[in-house]
Design an enzyme around this catalytic site. Structure first.
Site, PDB file in Angstrom:
ATOM      1  N   HIS A   1       0.833  -1.209   0.000  1.00 37.37           N
ATOM      2  CA  HIS A   1       0.000   0.000   0.000  1.00 37.37           C
ATOM      3  C   HIS A   1       0.865   1.256   0.000  1.00 37.37           C
ATOM      4  O   HIS A   1       2.032   1.214   0.391  1.00 37.37           O
ATOM      5  CB  HIS A   1      -0.869   0.079   1.263  1.00 37.37           C
TER       6      HIS A   1
ATOM      7  N   ASN B   1      -2.628  -1.695  10.968  1.00 39.22           N
ATOM      8  CA  ASN B   1      -3.479  -2.277  12.020  1.00 39.22           C
ATOM      9  C   ASN B   1      -2.889  -3.480  12.738  1.00 39.22           C
ATOM     10  O   ASN B   1      -3.632  -4.226  13.377  1.00 39.22           O
ATOM     11  CB  ASN B   1      -4.869  -2.669  11.456  1.00 39.22           C
TER      12      ASN B   1
ATOM     13  N   HIS C   1      -4.935 -12.651   1.554  1.00 42.94           N
ATOM     14  CA  HIS C   1      -4.443 -13.302   2.776  1.00 42.94           C
ATOM     15  C   HIS C   1      -5.180 -14.617   3.087  1.00 42.94           C
ATOM     16  O   HIS C   1      -5.582 -14.868   4.233  1.00 42.94           O
ATOM     17  CB  HIS C   1      -4.547 -12.342   3.968  1.00 42.94           C
TER      18      HIS C   1
ATOM     19  N   ASP D   1       2.609  -6.800   2.114  1.00 43.16           N
ATOM     20  CA  ASP D   1       1.587  -6.047   2.856  1.00 43.16           C
ATOM     21  C   ASP D   1       2.175  -4.810   3.544  1.00 43.16           C
ATOM     22  O   ASP D   1       1.541  -4.236   4.428  1.00 43.16           O
ATOM     23  CB  ASP D   1       0.817  -6.901   3.871  1.00 43.16           C
TER      24      ASP D   1
ATOM     25  N   ARG E   1     -14.449  -4.561  10.651  1.00 37.88           N
ATOM     26  CA  ARG E   1     -13.804  -3.471  11.384  1.00 37.88           C
ATOM     27  C   ARG E   1     -13.248  -2.399  10.431  1.00 37.88           C
ATOM     28  O   ARG E   1     -12.838  -1.332  10.864  1.00 37.88           O
ATOM     29  CB  ARG E   1     -12.684  -4.017  12.282  1.00 37.88           C
TER      30      ARG E   1
ATOM     31  N   THR F   1      -8.474   0.985   2.889  1.00 41.31           N
ATOM     32  CA  THR F   1      -9.720   1.656   3.270  1.00 41.31           C
ATOM     33  C   THR F   1      -9.497   3.043   3.877  1.00 41.31           C
ATOM     34  O   THR F   1     -10.413   3.852   3.874  1.00 41.31           O
ATOM     35  CB  THR F   1     -10.490   0.801   4.284  1.00 41.31           C
TER      36      THR F   1
ATOM     37  N   ARG G   1     -11.093  -3.588  -5.398  1.00 44.34           N
ATOM     38  CA  ARG G   1     -11.106  -4.365  -4.160  1.00 44.34           C
ATOM     39  C   ARG G   1     -12.445  -4.197  -3.464  1.00 44.34           C
ATOM     40  O   ARG G   1     -12.922  -3.067  -3.296  1.00 44.34           O
ATOM     41  CB  ARG G   1      -9.989  -3.872  -3.255  1.00 44.34           C
TER      42      ARG G   1
HETATM   43  O1  NQM Z   1      -3.480  -4.240   4.503  1.00 46.51           O
HETATM   44  C1  NQM Z   1      -4.211  -5.212   4.502  1.00 46.51           C
HETATM   45  O2  NQM Z   1      -4.248  -5.950   3.533  1.00 46.51           O
HETATM   46  C2  NQM Z   1      -5.028  -5.465   5.637  1.00 46.51           C
HETATM   47  C3  NQM Z   1      -5.673  -4.548   6.422  1.00 46.51           C
HETATM   48  C4  NQM Z   1      -5.974  -3.176   6.012  1.00 46.51           C
HETATM   49  C5  NQM Z   1      -6.832  -3.089   4.819  1.00 46.51           C
HETATM   50  O3  NQM Z   1      -7.025  -4.043   4.126  1.00 46.51           O
HETATM   51  C6  NQM Z   1      -7.449  -1.820   4.419  1.00 46.51           C
HETATM   52  O4  NQM Z   1      -7.428  -0.854   5.195  1.00 46.51           O
HETATM   53  O5  NQM Z   1      -7.971  -1.760   3.310  1.00 46.51           O
HETATM   54  C7  NQM Z   1      -6.151  -4.988   7.739  1.00 46.51           C
HETATM   55  O6  NQM Z   1      -6.324  -6.203   7.942  1.00 46.51           O
HETATM   56  O7  NQM Z   1      -6.350  -4.121   8.593  1.00 46.51           O
END
Ligand code: NQM
Length: 310
Positions: free
Chosen positions: A39, A268, A187, A263, A136, A83, A130
């Site tokens: 990311h 988080n 994952h 990743d 959460r 996100t 995605r």
């Molecule tokens: O980085 C990842 O793949 C997993 C994340 C964050 C996520 O997916 C997001 O914020 O979009 C997680 O489990 O908090």
């Protein structure tokens, strides 16, 4: 790599910053390897975090990501919209445009996205969207909206990346199996690795892949899934042993439909932040032969993200 910054935003309490100064991996990545899940975050003063976000991260810039790519020995990145940026893909597009062809992307879009915007994203290097079902991280989006988006992006030759937790697969099954594109699971569908690798929950995931040839899996994020560790820290090159049987089973059962990614910057995480060099040394434990490693790290991501070169 330069040190993490936070910009004008206040990070979520207890936030763990990405690991500064990762080790040199001992595992030599095959030439042309792709980090297929990572990311960029902000920087927040340039690309503000989305108002609807559920967490505020530490900045993780494109320059820092590209420095990590070079340090670890990857040739390319697949950058996945997280996100905390919602459906504002500006930081992603900026990184893709700066990557000189060495990055492709997975975006987040809403149903009202215009065709012109989809084409602009395609030109920047986006090849997927995605859909996130981890409660959460996101508010609920009606399935018909997502199916609508899937139908539109299918015409561009894109795929859908899905992120969910293993206990939710039964409820999501019908929706997932109706998707008209290649479907890439983040994952491994987040298995509970304290359960048996041959137990009903993971068997359902294996069945999902076995019965649907369009379903791929990222065998990533042992640092997120592991319960008993040991963590990839302090020189530990046999980390996250409890995750190995799950990832290895997927790699060996579906060698032409698996991807791997760091990743980075590992949003988080609550217990520890892995050393990304040691995380790369996890790969040969789950893909034990040179053939499996080449498929996982080069052939498969190239076929999905750079088909014109594969
Ligand atoms: O980085 C990842 O793949 C997993 C994340 C964050 C996520 O997916 C997001 O914020 O979009 C997680 O489990 O908090």
């Amino acid at each position: 790599m330069s040190k993490p910054t936070t910009g004008p935003f206040t990070k979520t309490a207890g936030w763990l910053d990405w690991y500064d100064g990762p080790s040199q991996p001992q595992f030599r990545l095959p030439s042309g390897s792709v980090d297929a899940h990572c990311h960029v975050f902000g920087p927040g003063d340039e690309f503000p975090y989305a108002p609807e976000r559920k967490y505020t991260p530490c900045d993780a810039s494109k320059a820092q990501l590209f420095a990590l790519r070079d340090h670890l020995g990857f040739a390319r990145n697949v950058i996945v919209q997280a996100t905390c940026h919602g459906a504002d893909n500006r930081a992603l597009v900026d990184a893709l445009q700066a990557a000189g062809g060495k990055a492709r992307g997975v975006a987040t879009v809403r149903r009202d996205v215009s065709d012109a915007e989809l084409e602009r994203l395609h030109a920047a290097g986006v090849r997927g969207v995605r859909f996130n079902f981890v409660k959460r991280l996101v508010d609920f989006t009606p399935r018909d909206e997502l199916m609508d988006i899937a139908g539109r992006i299918a015409k561009l030759g894109w795929h859908v990346v899905i992120y969910f937790e293993a206990v939710d697969l039964p409820e999501l099954w019908d929706f997932f199996t109706r998707l008209p594109t290649t479907v890439v699971v983040d994952h491994m569908g987040r298995p509970d690795v304290t359960k048996s690798v041959d137990g009903p929950e993971f068997e359902l995931f294996i069945k999902f892949m076995r019965e649907h040839a369009n379903v791929w899996s990222k065998v990533s994020c042992p640092e997120r899934l592991s319960v008993s560790g040991p963590p990839a820290l302090n020189g530990e090159r046999a980390a996250y042993r409890d995750v190995v049987p799950f990832a290895r089973r997927i790699v060996q059962s579906f060698p032409d439909r698996v991807l791997w990614g760091t990743d980075w910057p590992h949003p988080n995480l609550k217990q520890h932040m892995p050393d990304d060099g040691l995380l790369v040394d996890f790969i040969p434990h789950i893909a034990p032969t040179a053939d499996l490693q080449r498929q996982l790290l080069v052939d498969n991501p190239m076929r999905l993200y750079w088909p014109e070169e594969a």
